[in-house]
Design a protein around this motif. Structure first.
Motif, PDB file in Angstrom:
ATOM      1  N   ALA A  97       0.858  -1.184   0.000  1.00  0.00           N
ATOM      2  CA  ALA A  97       0.000   0.000   0.000  1.00  0.00           C
ATOM      3  C   ALA A  97       0.893   1.233   0.000  1.00  0.00           C
ATOM      4  O   ALA A  97       2.060   1.180   0.401  1.00  0.00           O
ATOM      5  N   GLY A  98       0.340   2.356  -0.424  1.00  0.00           N
ATOM      6  CA  GLY A  98       1.132   3.560  -0.609  1.00  0.00           C
ATOM      7  C   GLY A  98       1.705   4.142   0.657  1.00  0.00           C
ATOM      8  O   GLY A  98       2.771   4.754   0.646  1.00  0.00           O
ATOM      9  N   ASP A  99       1.037   3.943   1.817  1.00  0.00           N
ATOM     10  CA  ASP A  99       1.529   4.563   3.042  1.00  0.00           C
ATOM     11  C   ASP A  99       2.677   3.784   3.675  1.00  0.00           C
ATOM     12  O   ASP A  99       3.290   4.244   4.635  1.00  0.00           O
ATOM     13  N   GLY A 100       2.978   2.609   3.163  1.00  0.00           N
ATOM     14  CA  GLY A 100       4.096   1.823   3.664  1.00  0.00           C
ATOM     15  C   GLY A 100       3.809   1.020   4.910  1.00  0.00           C
ATOM     16  O   GLY A 100       4.672   0.266   5.377  1.00  0.00           O
ATOM     17  N   ASP A 101       2.605   1.111   5.481  1.00  0.00           N
ATOM     18  CA  ASP A 101       2.278   0.363   6.691  1.00  0.00           C
ATOM     19  C   ASP A 101       1.725  -1.027   6.386  1.00  0.00           C
ATOM     20  O   ASP A 101       1.612  -1.859   7.290  1.00  0.00           O
ATOM     21  N   VAL A 102       1.364  -1.282   5.156  1.00  0.00           N
ATOM     22  CA  VAL A 102       0.946  -2.616   4.728  1.00  0.00           C
ATOM     23  C   VAL A 102       2.053  -3.165   3.838  1.00  0.00           C
ATOM     24  O   VAL A 102       2.296  -2.660   2.746  1.00  0.00           O
ATOM     25  N   TYR A 103       2.744  -4.181   4.341  1.00  0.00           N
ATOM     26  CA  TYR A 103       3.894  -4.700   3.599  1.00  0.00           C
ATOM     27  C   TYR A 103       4.137  -6.154   3.973  1.00  0.00           C
ATOM     28  O   TYR A 103       3.603  -6.666   4.970  1.00  0.00           O
ATOM     29  N   LEU A 104       4.953  -6.812   3.163  1.00  0.00           N
ATOM     30  CA  LEU A 104       5.269  -8.227   3.338  1.00  0.00           C
ATOM     31  C   LEU A 104       6.773  -8.393   3.496  1.00  0.00           C
ATOM     32  O   LEU A 104       7.546  -7.791   2.756  1.00  0.00           O
ATOM     33  N   THR A 105       7.169  -9.185   4.469  1.00  0.00           N
ATOM     34  CA  THR A 105       8.570  -9.558   4.654  1.00  0.00           C
ATOM     35  C   THR A 105       8.705 -11.057   4.446  1.00  0.00           C
ATOM     36  O   THR A 105       7.993 -11.844   5.083  1.00  0.00           O
ATOM     37  N   LEU A 106       9.597 -11.461   3.559  1.00  0.00           N
ATOM     38  CA  LEU A 106       9.855 -12.872   3.299  1.00  0.00           C
ATOM     39  C   LEU A 106      11.168 -13.281   3.982  1.00  0.00           C
ATOM     40  O   LEU A 106      12.090 -12.479   4.094  1.00  0.00           O
ATOM     41  N   SER A 107      11.234 -14.520   4.430  1.00  0.00           N
ATOM     42  CA  SER A 107      12.446 -15.026   5.082  1.00  0.00           C
ATOM     43  C   SER A 107      12.684 -16.460   4.643  1.00  0.00           C
ATOM     44  O   SER A 107      11.757 -17.164   4.236  1.00  0.00           O
ATOM     45  N   GLY A 108      13.920 -16.885   4.720  1.00  0.00           N
ATOM     46  CA  GLY A 108      14.260 -18.249   4.337  1.00  0.00           C
ATOM     47  C   GLY A 108      15.520 -18.723   5.021  1.00  0.00           C
ATOM     48  O   GLY A 108      16.371 -17.917   5.438  1.00  0.00           O
ATOM     49  N   GLU A 109      15.629 -20.021   5.156  1.00  0.00           N
ATOM     50  CA  GLU A 109      16.806 -20.635   5.767  1.00  0.00           C
ATOM     51  C   GLU A 109      17.042 -21.996   5.121  1.00  0.00           C
ATOM     52  O   GLU A 109      16.090 -22.727   4.810  1.00  0.00           O
ATOM     53  N   ALA A 110      18.304 -22.326   4.926  1.00  0.00           N
ATOM     54  CA  ALA A 110      18.687 -23.654   4.447  1.00  0.00           C
ATOM     55  C   ALA A 110      19.885 -24.127   5.248  1.00  0.00           C
ATOM     56  O   ALA A 110      20.848 -23.381   5.432  1.00  0.00           O
ATOM     57  N   ARG A 111      19.802 -25.328   5.752  1.00  0.00           N
ATOM     58  CA  ARG A 111      20.862 -25.877   6.591  1.00  0.00           C
ATOM     59  C   ARG A 111      21.244 -27.269   6.124  1.00  0.00           C
ATOM     60  O   ARG A 111      20.362 -28.103   5.864  1.00  0.00           O
ATOM     61  N   ALA A 112      22.542 -27.528   6.046  1.00  0.00           N
ATOM     62  CA  ALA A 112      23.053 -28.879   5.818  1.00  0.00           C
ATOM     63  C   ALA A 112      23.969 -29.234   6.978  1.00  0.00           C
ATOM     64  O   ALA A 112      24.824 -28.433   7.367  1.00  0.00           O
ATOM     65  N   ASP A 494      32.915 -40.289  21.126  1.00  0.00           N
ATOM     66  CA  ASP A 494      33.342 -39.073  20.439  1.00  0.00           C
ATOM     67  C   ASP A 494      32.194 -38.595  19.568  1.00  0.00           C
ATOM     68  O   ASP A 494      31.530 -39.395  18.900  1.00  0.00           O
ATOM     69  N   PHE A 495      31.992 -37.281  19.564  1.00  0.00           N
ATOM     70  CA  PHE A 495      30.934 -36.695  18.758  1.00  0.00           C
ATOM     71  C   PHE A 495      31.509 -35.539  17.949  1.00  0.00           C
ATOM     72  O   PHE A 495      32.215 -34.681  18.489  1.00  0.00           O
ATOM     73  N   LEU A 496      31.206 -35.529  16.654  1.00  0.00           N
ATOM     74  CA  LEU A 496      31.645 -34.465  15.768  1.00  0.00           C
ATOM     75  C   LEU A 496      30.461 -34.002  14.934  1.00  0.00           C
ATOM     76  O   LEU A 496      29.758 -34.820  14.342  1.00  0.00           O
ATOM     77  N   ALA A 497      30.246 -32.688  14.892  1.00  0.00           N
ATOM     78  CA  ALA A 497      29.183 -32.115  14.067  1.00  0.00           C
ATOM     79  C   ALA A 497      29.756 -30.991  13.221  1.00  0.00           C
ATOM     80  O   ALA A 497      30.514 -30.151  13.723  1.00  0.00           O
ATOM     81  N   LEU A 498      29.420 -30.992  11.942  1.00  0.00           N
ATOM     82  CA  LEU A 498      29.829 -29.934  11.020  1.00  0.00           C
ATOM     83  C   LEU A 498      28.597 -29.471  10.268  1.00  0.00           C
ATOM     84  O   LEU A 498      27.829 -30.305   9.772  1.00  0.00           O
ATOM     85  N   TRP A 499      28.365 -28.168  10.212  1.00  0.00           N
ATOM     86  CA  TRP A 499      27.205 -27.725   9.465  1.00  0.00           C
ATOM     87  C   TRP A 499      27.405 -26.322   8.904  1.00  0.00           C
ATOM     88  O   TRP A 499      28.291 -25.574   9.323  1.00  0.00           O
ATOM     89  N   ALA A 500      26.566 -26.043   7.939  1.00  0.00           N
ATOM     90  CA  ALA A 500      26.553 -24.720   7.299  1.00  0.00           C
ATOM     91  C   ALA A 500      25.126 -24.233   7.235  1.00  0.00           C
ATOM     92  O   ALA A 500      24.179 -25.015   7.038  1.00  0.00           O
ATOM     93  N   ASN A 501      24.976 -22.932   7.424  1.00  0.00           N
ATOM     94  CA  ASN A 501      23.651 -22.343   7.468  1.00  0.00           C
ATOM     95  C   ASN A 501      23.632 -21.071   6.614  1.00  0.00           C
ATOM     96  O   ASN A 501      24.517 -20.238   6.722  1.00  0.00           O
ATOM     97  N   TRP A 502      22.594 -20.957   5.792  1.00  0.00           N
ATOM     98  CA  TRP A 502      22.411 -19.758   4.986  1.00  0.00           C
ATOM     99  C   TRP A 502      20.987 -19.264   5.191  1.00  0.00           C
ATOM    100  O   TRP A 502      20.044 -20.048   5.262  1.00  0.00           O
ATOM    101  N   ARG A 503      20.834 -17.956   5.305  1.00  0.00           N
ATOM    102  CA  ARG A 503      19.523 -17.380   5.577  1.00  0.00           C
ATOM    103  C   ARG A 503      19.365 -16.024   4.900  1.00  0.00           C
ATOM    104  O   ARG A 503      20.352 -15.380   4.543  1.00  0.00           O
ATOM    105  N   PHE A 504      18.164 -15.614   4.733  1.00  0.00           N
ATOM    106  CA  PHE A 504      17.907 -14.241   4.297  1.00  0.00           C
ATOM    107  C   PHE A 504      16.674 -13.723   5.013  1.00  0.00           C
ATOM    108  O   PHE A 504      15.898 -14.489   5.609  1.00  0.00           O
TER     109      PHE A 504
END
Length: 504
Positions: A97-112, A494-504
Motif C-alpha cells: 500500500a502507498g503509506d508503507g504500513d501494509v507490507y510483506l517480509t519474506l524469510s528463508g533458511e537452508a541448513r546442511a 566421540d561426537f563431531l558435528a559440522l554444518w553450514a547455514n544460509w539465511r535471508f
C-alpha cells in the motif's frame, strides 16, 4: 488461522530456499554488511510509546537484523532502496500500500549438517552418521501498525548410517512450523499485545524453555500469548499446547492436548546505573506444565508440575551472568512433587584491549533426582522443554539428578570467528537414583551401582561467519566415563558435528 493461509504466504519461500546453498543453524556474525541499516534491528513490528528493552522481552536477540524467531525481525529500513545490497534485501520489505504500513517480509533458511557419533547410547558398537537437511520459508504480512499474520513452512530430511528409525523432528516432508495472528496497541504507557496460533516460545532460561533449534524442525507450541510492557516492566501470560509431528505432509502434524504449558513471566529492567553501567534483568515466573503419559521409575501417570522461580541475567561492566532458581511442586499421579533446579552461568572479559576478546567463566547446574521408584514425594526435577544440548551436545546427560560444574573459555581469533571451550564434571545428586539423559529417561543399571562421578565432558565449538547470511560451525565433544557409568557397563564416545547455514 487456517493452515491454507500459512501455505499461501510461505510457498514462494520454499522455492527460494531450495535454490540456495544448503546451510545451518545460524550464528550471529560480528561483521557488519555494507550499507546495513542501523534501524533494521531488534524492534517490535509496531511502534510503541515506551518499549521494554528488546533483548529482554523473551523473543530472542536480534543481531544485524536476524533473530532466531524470524517474526521478531524488523526490516522497514529497507523501504529505502539505497540501503539494500542485493535481491534478498528487496524481499525483506515489499510494500502493498502507498503509506508503507501494509507490507510483506519474506524469510528463508537452508541448513546442511553432518553428525558423527561413536558408541551410540554409550554402548560399544558401530558409529552413527547422520546427514540432515533443513529448509524453511516464512512470510510476515503487516496489515497496518497494529495487526499482522505470520506463516512458516519447514521440511527436514535425514539419511546416514546406523540411524535407526528417525524421530519426526528430524524427518518431516512438510510441516506448518508456525502460523499465527498478532494484534498490538498502546494503552497509556504500556505496549499491549496478543498472539494466537502455532508459535515458537523461548521466554525464560534456555535450560527450561527452548525452541530446540538443534533439531531439523524447531519445537513449536499452539495457543495464545499476551503481554503488557512499559519502559522497565513487563508481564507475559500464555497458554500453549505441544505439537505432535508426523513425517509426511501438512495433514499429519497435530496439536497435542496431552501436553499443556501455561503461566506468567514478569520482567523488571534494573536501573542501568547499577555497578556503574549495567544491563541487568530480573524475571520472576509462575508456570504450570501438564503432561499425560509421564514416566518415572516403573510408573506412568499424568503429571501436573508447577514452577515457581526467578531469573537474574544480563551484564554489568565486564561481567555477564545468567542465574535461575526454580522450585517444582504439583502431582505425579497420586504422589506429590518436591524438586529443585538451579542454573548459574557467569563469565568475565579478561582484557578490553585484546583483539581476542577472551572470556573466562564457569557454569554450575543442579537438579534433584530423588525417589523416582518410591511411594512418597517425587524429587525428580524436570524442565518443560529445555535446551538439552546445553549439558551435552549429544543430550547424553540432562538436568535431572544432576550436579555439574564446567569451567569455560571463549575467544575470537578473528573478527568473524568465535571459539568456545568447556570441560564439565558431571555427578549425580542422589546416589541411590539413576543417571538421566537429556530426555529425562534413566540409564539402565545406574541406580544399582555405587559412586557419584558420572562423566567428564570436553567440548569445543568454532563458528565462522564470513557474511551476515552464512555461518559455518564445527562442534566436538568427548565423554570420559566416570565410576557410575563404568560400573554400569557404559563406555566413552566421540561426537563431531559440522554444518553450514544460509539465511535471508
Amino acid at each position: 488461522m487456517p493452515i491454507l493461509l500459512s501455505s499461501a504466504l510461505c510457498a514462494p519461500l520454499l522455492l527460494c530456499a531450495a535454490s540456495a546453498p544448503a546451510f545451518e543453524e545460524r550464528k550471529d556474525s560480528d561483521k557488519p554488511a555494507q550499507n546495513f541499516p542501523e534501524s533494521a534491528s531488534a524492534k517490535p513490528a509496531v511502534d510503541t510509546l515506551r518499549r521494554f528493552p528488546n533483548e529482554a522481552t523473551g523473543e530472542g536477540t536480534t543481531t544485524e537484523g536476524f533473530n532466531q524467531h524470524r517474526w521478531a525481525e524488523d526490516w522497514r529500513a529497507y523501504k529505502d532502496p539505497v540501503k539494500r545490497d542485493d535481491v534478498f534485501d528487496r524481499l525483506k520489505y515489499l510494500p502493498l500500500a502507498g503509506d508503507g504500513d501494509v507490507y510483506l517480509t519474506l524469510s528463508g533458511e537452508a541448513r546442511a549438517r553432518f553428525n558423527h557419533l561413536t558408541n551410540p547410547g554409550l554402548n560399544r558398537g558401530p558409529a552413527q552418521d547422520q546427514e540432515l537437511l533443513r529448509l524453511v520459508g516464512g512470510a510476515d504480512l503487516h496489515l497496518g501498525k497494529h495487526f499482522r499474520l505470520f506463516g512458516e513452512l519447514a521440511s527436514g530430511q535425514i539419511t546416514g548410517e546406523n540411524i535407526g528409525v528417525p524421530a519426526t523432528n528430524l524427518k518431516n516432508d512438510l510441516f506448518a512450523q508456525q502460523y499465527f495472528a498478532e494484534a498490538t496497541v498502546d494503552i497509556g504507557p504500556a505496549a499491549v499485545g496478543v498472539r494466537y496460533g502455532r508459535q515458537e516460545f523461548s521466554d525464560g532460561a534456555a535450560q527450561l524453555v527452548s525452541q530446540r533449534d538443534n533439531n531439523s524442525l524447531a519445537l513449536v507450541l499452539n495457543g495464545i500469548r499476551g503481554w503488557a510492557r512499559t519502559s522497565d516492566l513487563r508481564a507475559d501470560v500464555f497458554d500453549l499446547k505441544f505439537t505432535t509431528l508426523g513425517s509426511e505432509g501438512l495433514s499429519d502434524d497435530r496439536t497435542d492436548d496431552g501436553h499443556r504449558f501455561s503461566g506468567v513471566t514478569f520482567g523488571y529492567a534494573l536501573p542501568k546505573t547499577l555497578f556503574g553501567k549495567s544491563k541487568l534483568y530480573f524475571d520472576p515466573f509462575i508456570w504450570r506444565f501438564r503432561s499425560s503419559g509421564q514416566r518415572w521409575g516403573v510408573t506412568t501417570a499424568t503429571e501436573v508440575r508447577n514452577y515457581l522461580g526467578a531469573r537474574l541475567w544480563g551484564s554489568a561492566g565486564d561481567y555477564t551472568i545468567d542465574w535461575t532458581v526454580t522450585h517444582q511442586s504439583g502431582e505425579f499421579g497420586d504422589r506429590e512433587i518436591d524438586a529443585t533446579q538451579i542454573f548459574m552461568a557467569q563469565n568475565v572479559l579478561l582484557s578490553k584491549s585484546s583483539a581476542l576478546k577472551p572470556r573466562l567463566g564457569f557454569h554450575f547446574d543442579y537438579g534433584t533426582g530423588g525417589n523416582a521408584n518410591g511411594t512418597g514425594k517425587l524429587g525428580t526435577a524436570a524442565a518443560p522443554f529445555g535446551n538439552t544440548i546445553y549439558f551435552a551436545y549429544t543430550t547424553a546427560v540432562g538436568p535431572t539428578n544432576l550436579r555439574m560444574i564446567a569451567p569455560t573459555f571463549a575467544f575470537s581469533p578473528a573478527k568473524t570467528i568465535k571459539v568456545a571451550t568447556e570441560y564439565s564434571w558431571v555427578m549425580r545428586d542422589d546416589l541411590s537414583q539413576p543417571v538421566y539423559r537429556g530426555s529425562a529417561t534413566p540409564y539402565a543399571r545406574t541406580a544399582d551401582v555405587e559412586g557419584r562421578d558420572v562423566a567428564q565432558l570436553a567440548r569445543l565449538q568454532v563458528v565462522w561467519t564470513p557474511t551476515r547470511r552464512l555461518s559455518l560451525t564445527g562442534r566436538y565433544e568427548h565423554l570420559f566415563t566416570g565410576e557410575v557409568f563404568e560400573r554400569a557397563g557404559y563406555t566413552d564416545y566421540d561426537f563431531l558435528a559440522l554444518w553450514a547455514n544460509w539465511r535471508f
